[in-house]
Scaffold this motif. Sequence first.
Motif, PDB file in Angstrom:
ATOM      1  N   LYS A   8       0.826  -1.206   0.000  1.00 56.84           N
ATOM      2  CA  LYS A   8       0.000   0.000   0.000  1.00 56.84           C
ATOM      3  C   LYS A   8       0.865   1.263   0.000  1.00 56.84           C
ATOM      4  CE  LYS A   8      -3.902   2.091   2.338  1.00 56.84           C
ATOM      5  NZ  LYS A   8      -4.969   1.911   3.292  1.00 56.84           N
TER       6      LYS A   8
ATOM      7  N   LYS B 107      -1.713  -0.313 -12.099  1.00 53.35           N
ATOM      8  CA  LYS B 107      -2.786  -0.554 -11.135  1.00 53.35           C
ATOM      9  C   LYS B 107      -3.058  -2.052 -11.008  1.00 53.35           C
ATOM     10  CE  LYS B 107      -7.478   0.945 -10.113  1.00 53.35           C
ATOM     11  NZ  LYS B 107      -8.589   1.810 -10.467  1.00 53.35           N
ATOM     12  N   ASP B 108      -3.037  -2.759 -12.131  1.00 57.64           N
ATOM     13  CA  ASP B 108      -3.252  -4.206 -12.124  1.00 57.64           C
ATOM     14  C   ASP B 108      -2.165  -4.938 -11.329  1.00 57.64           C
ATOM     15  OD1 ASP B 108      -5.567  -4.001 -13.627  1.00 57.64           O
ATOM     16  OD2 ASP B 108      -4.562  -4.435 -15.531  1.00 57.64           O
ATOM     17  N   THR B 109      -0.939  -4.463 -11.425  1.00 59.45           N
ATOM     18  CA  THR B 109       0.153  -5.078 -10.665  1.00 59.45           C
ATOM     19  C   THR B 109      -0.086  -4.906  -9.172  1.00 59.45           C
ATOM     20  OG1 THR B 109       1.743  -4.757 -12.450  1.00 59.45           O
ATOM     21  CG2 THR B 109       2.642  -5.053 -10.229  1.00 59.45           C
ATOM     22  N   TYR B 110      -0.513  -3.716  -8.756  1.00 65.56           N
ATOM     23  CA  TYR B 110      -0.781  -3.508  -7.330  1.00 65.56           C
ATOM     24  C   TYR B 110      -1.971  -4.343  -6.859  1.00 65.56           C
ATOM     25  CZ  TYR B 110       2.782   0.010  -6.962  1.00 65.56           C
ATOM     26  OH  TYR B 110       3.997   0.650  -6.943  1.00 65.56           O
ATOM     27  N   PHE B 111      -2.952  -4.528  -7.713  1.00 61.46           N
ATOM     28  CA  PHE B 111      -4.077  -5.389  -7.369  1.00 61.46           C
ATOM     29  C   PHE B 111      -3.594  -6.825  -7.152  1.00 61.46           C
ATOM     30  CE2 PHE B 111      -7.531  -8.283  -8.525  1.00 61.46           C
ATOM     31  CZ  PHE B 111      -8.520  -7.847  -7.650  1.00 61.46           C
ATOM     32  N   MET B 112      -2.741  -7.303  -8.067  1.00 58.21           N
ATOM     33  CA  MET B 112      -2.193  -8.652  -7.962  1.00 58.21           C
ATOM     34  C   MET B 112      -1.321  -8.786  -6.711  1.00 58.21           C
ATOM     35  SD  MET B 112       0.914 -10.670  -8.891  1.00 58.21           S
ATOM     36  CE  MET B 112       1.778  -9.332  -9.586  1.00 58.21           C
TER      37      MET B 112
ATOM     38  N   GLU C  29       2.581   1.676  -3.382  1.00 55.69           N
ATOM     39  CA  GLU C  29       1.630   2.146  -4.395  1.00 55.69           C
ATOM     40  C   GLU C  29       1.411   3.646  -4.270  1.00 55.69           C
ATOM     41  OE1 GLU C  29      -2.753   1.009  -6.219  1.00 55.69           O
ATOM     42  OE2 GLU C  29      -2.239   0.317  -4.202  1.00 55.69           O
TER      43      GLU C  29
ATOM     44  N   SER D 138      -1.586  -7.104  -3.912  1.00 51.90           N
ATOM     45  CA  SER D 138      -2.476  -7.112  -2.748  1.00 51.90           C
ATOM     46  C   SER D 138      -3.137  -8.481  -2.584  1.00 51.90           C
ATOM     47  CB  SER D 138      -3.536  -6.026  -2.873  1.00 51.90           C
ATOM     48  OG  SER D 138      -2.931  -4.763  -2.814  1.00 51.90           O
ATOM     49  N   LYS D 139      -3.493  -9.085  -3.692  1.00 46.04           N
ATOM     50  CA  LYS D 139      -4.057 -10.439  -3.643  1.00 46.04           C
ATOM     51  C   LYS D 139      -3.029 -11.421  -3.079  1.00 46.04           C
ATOM     52  CE  LYS D 139      -6.044 -14.007  -6.588  1.00 46.04           C
ATOM     53  NZ  LYS D 139      -6.366 -14.432  -7.945  1.00 46.04           N
TER      54      LYS D 139
ATOM     55  N   ARG E  88      -2.803 -11.189   0.685  1.00 46.96           N
ATOM     56  CA  ARG E  88      -3.885 -11.927   1.354  1.00 46.96           C
ATOM     57  C   ARG E  88      -3.607 -13.432   1.331  1.00 46.96           C
ATOM     58  NH1 ARG E  88      -6.556  -7.971  -1.408  1.00 46.96           N
ATOM     59  NH2 ARG E  88      -7.268  -9.359  -3.076  1.00 46.96           N
TER      60      ARG E  88
END
Length: 143
Positions: free
Chosen positions: A56, A72-77, A59, A79-80, A83
């Motif tokens: 976070k 943005k897609d890389t940061y989404f991945m 980013e 973050s996944k 988790r």
Amino acid sequence: MNDFDKYKYLLGETITLYQFMENDLKLIFAGMLKGNFYKNIEYVRSEYKGLGQVIKALEELDNSDATPYFSKDTYFMLSKLARQRNYYCHQCCMDFAYIPDFENSIEFKDSLGTLMDTNKNIKRIQTQIEIHKNDVLSKFNRV
């Protein structure tokens, strides 16, 4: 090696790869920060304790100008993946641990299959992050 020994090995390797990923992202973050790189590393390591926190913060820093390094897609991945890391560190064995003869249970077999897939993917992703780390540190004259 029985299936549970395989599970323990893969789990250990997977968590190790997540640790490498977290460290590489911290180095990327420290490299992007202005100032002394080594002081930045100390700051980042003391300030951001978990993978999710560093993702976070990275980013936010990366998007603070008009030319972010990661999409943005890389940061989404990422973050996944944070988790997923939490799942493997805190939950995965609990999904089957209290089942009598768990090694023959569907829960264990499903968990082992998922872990095998995750391990394969995290190896690939960690290799890519290491390449990005080297690229970012070079771009910001940190190596």
